[in-house]
Each structure stands twice: as structure tokens, then as C-alpha cells.
Write a protein that holds these residues in place. Structure first.
Motif, mmCIF file in Angstrom:
data_model
loop_
_atom_site.group_PDB
_atom_site.id
_atom_site.type_symbol
_atom_site.label_atom_id
_atom_site.label_comp_id
_atom_site.label_asym_id
_atom_site.label_seq_id
_atom_site.Cartn_x
_atom_site.Cartn_y
_atom_site.Cartn_z
ATOM 1 N N GLN A 26 -10.844 6.966 30.251
ATOM 2 C CA GLN A 26 -10.373 7.715 31.414
ATOM 3 C C GLN A 26 -11.458 8.611 31.985
ATOM 4 O O GLN A 26 -12.436 8.955 31.321
ATOM 5 N N GLY A 63 -12.044 13.320 38.276
ATOM 6 C CA GLY A 63 -12.262 11.903 38.580
ATOM 7 C C GLY A 63 -13.630 11.388 38.180
ATOM 8 O O GLY A 63 -14.108 10.391 38.725
ATOM 9 N N LYS A 93 -4.712 14.929 32.374
ATOM 10 C CA LYS A 93 -4.411 13.978 33.439
ATOM 11 C C LYS A 93 -5.680 13.748 34.259
ATOM 12 O O LYS A 93 -6.301 14.699 34.724
ATOM 13 N N PRO A 94 -6.087 12.473 34.418
ATOM 14 C CA PRO A 94 -7.303 12.198 35.179
ATOM 15 C C PRO A 94 -7.097 12.415 36.674
ATOM 16 O O PRO A 94 -5.978 12.375 37.168
ATOM 17 N N GLY A 95 -8.197 12.617 37.371
ATOM 18 C CA GLY A 95 -8.156 12.728 38.819
ATOM 19 C C GLY A 95 -8.408 11.385 39.477
ATOM 20 O O GLY A 95 -8.589 10.367 38.807
ATOM 21 N N LYS A 96 -8.420 11.384 40.803
ATOM 22 C CA LYS A 96 -8.742 10.165 41.549
ATOM 23 C C LYS A 96 -10.193 9.780 41.276
ATOM 24 O O LYS A 96 -11.068 10.641 41.207
ATOM 25 N N PRO A 102 -5.129 8.221 40.177
ATOM 26 C CA PRO A 102 -5.323 8.614 38.781
ATOM 27 C C PRO A 102 -4.721 7.569 37.835
ATOM 28 O O PRO A 102 -3.596 7.109 38.055
ATOM 29 N N GLU A 150 2.440 10.269 41.429
ATOM 30 C CA GLU A 150 1.281 10.100 42.316
ATOM 31 C C GLU A 150 1.588 9.015 43.355
ATOM 32 O O GLU A 150 0.796 8.108 43.599
#
Length: 199
Positions: free
Chosen positions: A75, A80, A113-116, A127, A151
Motif C-alpha cells: 500500500q 498516496g 488508510k492509503p491516499g489516492k 485509495p 470513497e
């Protein structure tokens, strides 16, 4: 002149089990051989962003939980950015390994939580977590993704999700939120089979 070796054949493939967890995550199999189990810490303590927990099960074609499977998680961070592709927080690996509980078949891990992420064509990707699965009966590791149901706008524009024409198939890649916890089940085959990617 280049001479080909026609007499050499491709090596036959074989499955990764049934003891894949002993070699790759021995702590889960009850072997206390490492001070720090490789692949346990995905985000690290200094990672920015929202801390989340992901749980789920992996099931076979009959709906039975697969308990001896290994899942690798890859990830980006909350901004991101993947490690090695830009500056990330100290200790952020963006990679981890998880196996299901041998009794219940439920897997669980914590991360941020990952970003774009910016794709290779400069288009933003929603994400997501990249997942790679190996186990007995799987000759080649299976690649899939986990997206987030909170999302919607980013998912609707994601270049990978939009390639999947059938909405019900697309839904197999969406994790369901309950606060900062997400539930994501993976079905290896049969009705409701998770979308896997040929990478």
C-alpha cells in the motif's frame, strides 16, 4: 550466432503449501524464532493518517474458509506515496504479511488508510490496498485489490475499477466500513468470486 536451447523445458509449477505459513510467518504457526516477525508492521508508529483495521475471510469454491493461506499487503501511505517512490514517514514499510486465525479462518491487520495514488498514465487511482495470495492448490499467486466503500467518488473514477463492466463483479473489490474498521472477504472461486488480476 545465438543458439537456442530447445531441449530445456519450462519448470513445472507447484503449489505454495500446505506449510507456507511456517516458512513465511513462523510466529503464526507457533514458532518463536524471530525477535521481530517480518511483515507485521505495515505502517509503522509514525505514519500519518487514519488508523484502520481490516478483517475478513478467504473462502474456497464451497464456501469453506481457507485457513492456511498467506496474504501480502502492499500500500501507499495516507499521502498516496509508495516507499521508494517518494518521501514517506520514517518506519513506513507499505508492506506486510498476514495469515488467518487457524481456528476461525478470520484474518486481521492494522495499518493506515492509503491516499489516492497517481497511476502510470497520471490518472488518480482511488485509495486501495494491493493483495497477493498464496496457498496450497494455488499454482500462481493471486493478485487483487481492496477498495473502500466510503470513497464513492474516487471509486467511480478509478481506472482499474472502471475496467470491470459488471457492477456485481466490481463489488467483490469493495470493503465495507464500520467506523475505522473495514470488512473484506475474498472468494477464490464460484459464485461471488473475487476479481483477480493478471499482472
Amino acid at each position: 550466432m545465438v543458439q537456442t536451447l530447445d531441449y530445456l523445458k519450462e519448470t513445472a509449477s507447484q503449489t505454495a503449501g500446505p506449510y507456507v505459513h511456517i516458512g513465511l510467518v513462523p510466529g503464526d504457526a507457533g514458532f518463536d524464532i524471530y525477535d521481530h516477525e517480518l511483515g507485521r508492521d505495515i505502517a509503522g508508529p509514525k505514519a500519518a493518517g487514519t488508523r484502520i483495521t481490516v478483517t475478513g475471510t478467504v473462502t474456497d469454491g464451497t464456501g469453506a474458509p481457507v485457513k492456511d493461506i498467506l496474504i501480502e499487503v502492499w500500500q501507499a501511505n495516507a499521502a498516496g506515496i509508495y516507499p521508494g517512490k517518494g518521501e514517506v514517514e520514517d518506519g513506513f514499510r507499505g508492506w506486510g504479511r498476514v495469515t488467518p486465525d487457524f481456528e476461525t479462518g478470520v484474518f486481521s491487520f492494522e495499518t493506515v488508510k492509503p491516499g489516492k495514488v497517481t497511476g502510470p498514465d497520471a490518472r488518480p487511482m482511488a485509495p486501495h490496498l494491493n493483495l497477493w495470495l498464496v496457498a496450497r492448490g494455488i499454482n500462481v499467486g493471486l493478485n487483487t485489490r481492496m477498495y473502500f466503500d466510503d470513497e464513492d467518488e474516487a471509486n467511480a473514477a478509478d481506472p482499474v475499477l472502471t475496467l470491470i463492466e459488471q457492477p456485481l463483479r466490481r463489488e467483490t473489490l469493495i470493503a465495507r466500513a464500520d467506523g475505522n474498521a473495514y470488512h473484506f472477504d475474498i472468494r477464490l472461486q464460484g459464485e461471488g468470486e473475487t476479481v483477480f488480476f493478471d499482472l
